[in-house]
Design a protein around this motif. Structure first.
Motif, PDB file in Angstrom:
ATOM      1  N   LEU A 322      -5.294   1.529  -0.473  1.00 24.01           N
ATOM      2  CA  LEU A 322      -4.305   1.203   0.554  1.00 24.01           C
ATOM      3  C   LEU A 322      -3.939   2.475   1.302  1.00 24.01           C
ATOM      4  CD1 LEU A 322      -1.370  -1.209   0.421  1.00 24.01           C
ATOM      5  CD2 LEU A 322      -0.888   1.146   1.075  1.00 24.01           C
ATOM      6  N   ARG A 355      -5.388  -2.116   4.066  1.00 28.22           N
ATOM      7  CA  ARG A 355      -6.246  -2.277   2.901  1.00 28.22           C
ATOM      8  C   ARG A 355      -7.188  -3.425   3.228  1.00 28.22           C
ATOM      9  NH1 ARG A 355      -3.685  -2.973  -3.001  1.00 28.22           N
ATOM     10  NH2 ARG A 355      -3.610  -5.172  -2.408  1.00 28.22           N
ATOM     11  N   GLN A 359      -2.992  -6.034   5.564  1.00 28.10           N
ATOM     12  CA  GLN A 359      -2.606  -5.061   6.579  1.00 28.10           C
ATOM     13  C   GLN A 359      -1.170  -5.360   6.990  1.00 28.10           C
ATOM     14  OE1 GLN A 359      -5.484  -7.215   7.577  1.00 28.10           O
ATOM     15  NE2 GLN A 359      -6.574  -5.992   6.031  1.00 28.10           N
TER      16      GLN A 359
END
Length: 561
Positions: A322, A355, A359
């Motif tokens: 992330l 990620r 998002q």
């Protein structure tokens, strides 16, 4: 006087003359062997080395040193305010030099002393060469070596066959080094090790200010202290105050935590730590990494911030990482140094998250470690696969870095792209709870003024056949692990099912419909590219109206109470 007497005097006159010459010569010898005593000090330009005392003094014209005076027994020399004692010596008076043997002791004023087994001293150069078991002491500092040259003219002491300098609790060991008795500066080279109660420094070049207790290392260096390891090529360390400054891309590793930066600063007294220039902080235990150009943290208060090109990485959910960017990050610690400690991390201005499976964008966010809740403020939007969630505020609750619940509060809207023909499943409500299992949305619960548009597809070919429009107060949507709708639960629902060919234009999209695909981050690098809503697209906060309080009149018919 008679003639005979005069005759006798002339007869023995040569004896009298010889006697007078001997007397005069003797007086000259005595005069030349005595150093005149004056109330003043010896002339400053007197460069002579003086032999003050020896139990025995002789010449050996046929020995190894025919030009030397051989002094033995409690030998004492003096030169320009310094004194030297030894067991025996060769004194080269014409060369203004000497060699000292056995229990050599040298003292200069009341601040410097030196002992060794053998020494050579040149009075013209003011240079002493001490050998074997050399111990030099100067103002509380002690230097141990086997080969030392002491230049009195420039106040420099050199060792070149290994030495050790002890200054209070600090110990310096090196193959080659120098120490200036005037400036109290020391320099050490080759296989240098500095040991203290707090740390051990290993390097090839170290400069030490003994007066300020500041060490400066250059070249590849390693510093270990209380389990932490520092690798640097340019650093200043204060061994008294435990302040440190690191330059030239240094790295500090403390167990599972590592920080690297162009410049790093540490002050143990204030607890302040700072980093500048492409700072990278990595926590391998919690599997996250912070990158920025300016980092500040006070380890005593637990307050810190990061600014300038901030990027936070979380790689706890492999294989995906992330990425989050904001203009700045701040951390606040509560109940520090207690069992109930918790922290709040604030990210504000132009927050973007990416990620592979999720998002998000918002203006600011707060993460609270007490309940593992991440709250996004000011037009937050979250995307998961083809689904978009937005509202006035979104709360994301974590479980071991995995999302377990996302709650949308105020003007909640869920939109999912169904096919390439831009058909969207939509749900709007006051509050919306999205429950996740293993990162996948499995249940969506909407409450308060719920409106829904949902497309029904054929079981055979997944072709859309109908549109279902529903209005209710509560709705529950259940999804499979493959994100397909499993069932809908909606009590007291009012709705209509339209065939695809008979859908009214106003039913395709809810009045609250909004789709912000152009704002969505598309890759890790895109988190730095801010794309926000236009002014007319931003949510207008709807103030909740409170019901008026009921007021009772008094029994006596009086006014309101």
């Amino acid at each position: 006087m008679t003639y005979n007497n005069i005759k006798f005097l002339f007869k023995d006159g040569h004896r009298i003359i010889l006697l007078l010459v001997l007397c005069l010569f003797g007086l000259c010898l005595v005069a030349s062997s005595v150093v005149p005593r004056t109330k003043g000090k010896r002339a400053a330009d007197d460069e002579r080395v003086y032999l003050v005392h020896a139990d025995e003094l002789k010449y050996d014209a046929y020995g190894l040193n025919p030009h030397a005076q051989i002094a033995k027994g409690k030998v004492h020399f003096r030169h320009k305010g310094a004194n030297l004692w030894c067991d025996s010596a060769y004194f080269f008076q014409e060369d203004n030099a000497m060699q000292a043997f056995g229990h050599v002791r040298f003292r200069q004023g009341d601040t410097l002393s030196l002992t060794c087994d053998y020494a050579e001293y040149d009075g013209m150069e003011q240079m002493m060469m001490a050998r074997r078991n050399v111990v030099m002491k100067h103002r509380g500092r002690t230097l141990y070596t086997d080969s030392l040259n002491y230049d009195r003219l420039y106040s420099y002491a050199y060792f070149f066959e290994g030495g050790e300098l002890v200054d209070g609790g600090d110990k310096l060991v090196a193959d080659w080094g120098e120490y200036n008795t005037a400036t109290k500066q020391a320099a050490f080279f080759y296989n240098v090790r500095m040991l203290s109660d707090k740390q051990v420094i290993t390097t090839d070049s170290l400069y030490f200010d003994t007066e300020q207790s500041v060490a400066h290392v250059t070249g590849p260096s390693r510093i270990t202290s209380d389990g932490s390891v520092i690798n640097t090529e340019n650093a200043y360390l204060n061994t008294e105050t435990d302040q440190a400054r690191f330059f030239s891309r240094s790295t500090i590793t403390d167990k599972e935590k590592t920080i690297t930066g162009d410049s790093l600063y540490h002050n143990s007294e204030t607890g302040i730590n700072e980093g500048f220039g492409n700072v990278v902080y990595t926590d391998t235990l919690n599997k996250n990494e912070l990158i920025c150009d300016r980092l500040f943290y006070n380890e005593k208060t637990g307050y810190g911030y990061a600014t300038e090109n901030v990027l936070l990485k979380d790689f706890s959910q492999k294989p995906d990482t992330l990425y989050m960017h904001s203009d700045s990050l701040k951390i606040y610690t509560y109940n520090i140094n207690t069992d109930s400690v918790y922290r709040k991390v604030h990210g504000f201005r132009k927050v973007r998250v990416y990620r592979t499976d999720v998002q998000a964008v918002c203006d600011s966010l707060v993460f609270n470690s007490a309940d593992s809740c991440l709250t996004m403020y000011h037009d937050p939007i979250v995307w998961n696969a083809n689904r978009q969630l937005l509202g006035e505020r979104i709360e994301v609750y974590m479980n071991d870095s995995t999302v377990r619940l996302a709650r949308v509060i105020g003007q909640a809207l869920s939109v999912e792209l169904v096919d390439k023909e831009n058909h969207y499943d939509q749900v709007s409500s006051r509050v919306m709870d999205a429950f996740f299992t293993d990162g996948a949305l499995r249940r969506l619960v909407s409450t308060g003024n719920v409106k829904s548009v949902y497309y029904i597809s054929d079981d055979n070919d997944s072709t859309l056949s109908n549109l279902n429009y529903i209005e209710t107060d509560t709705m529950r949507l259940f999804m499979t692990a493959e994100r397909k709708l499993e069932k809908i639960w909606a009590p007291k629902a009012v709705g209509t099912i339209y065939p695809m060919t008979q859908i009214p234009p106003e039913r395709y999209k809810l009045p609250e419909f909004a789709w912000f695909e152009e704002i969505r981050p598309v890759n890790p690098a895109d988190v730095f590219n801010w794309r926000g809503k236009s002014e007319d697209e931003k949510l207008k906060i709807v103030e909740r109206q409170q019901a008026p309080l009921q007021r009772l009149r008094g029994r006596g018919g009086g006014g309101e109470r």
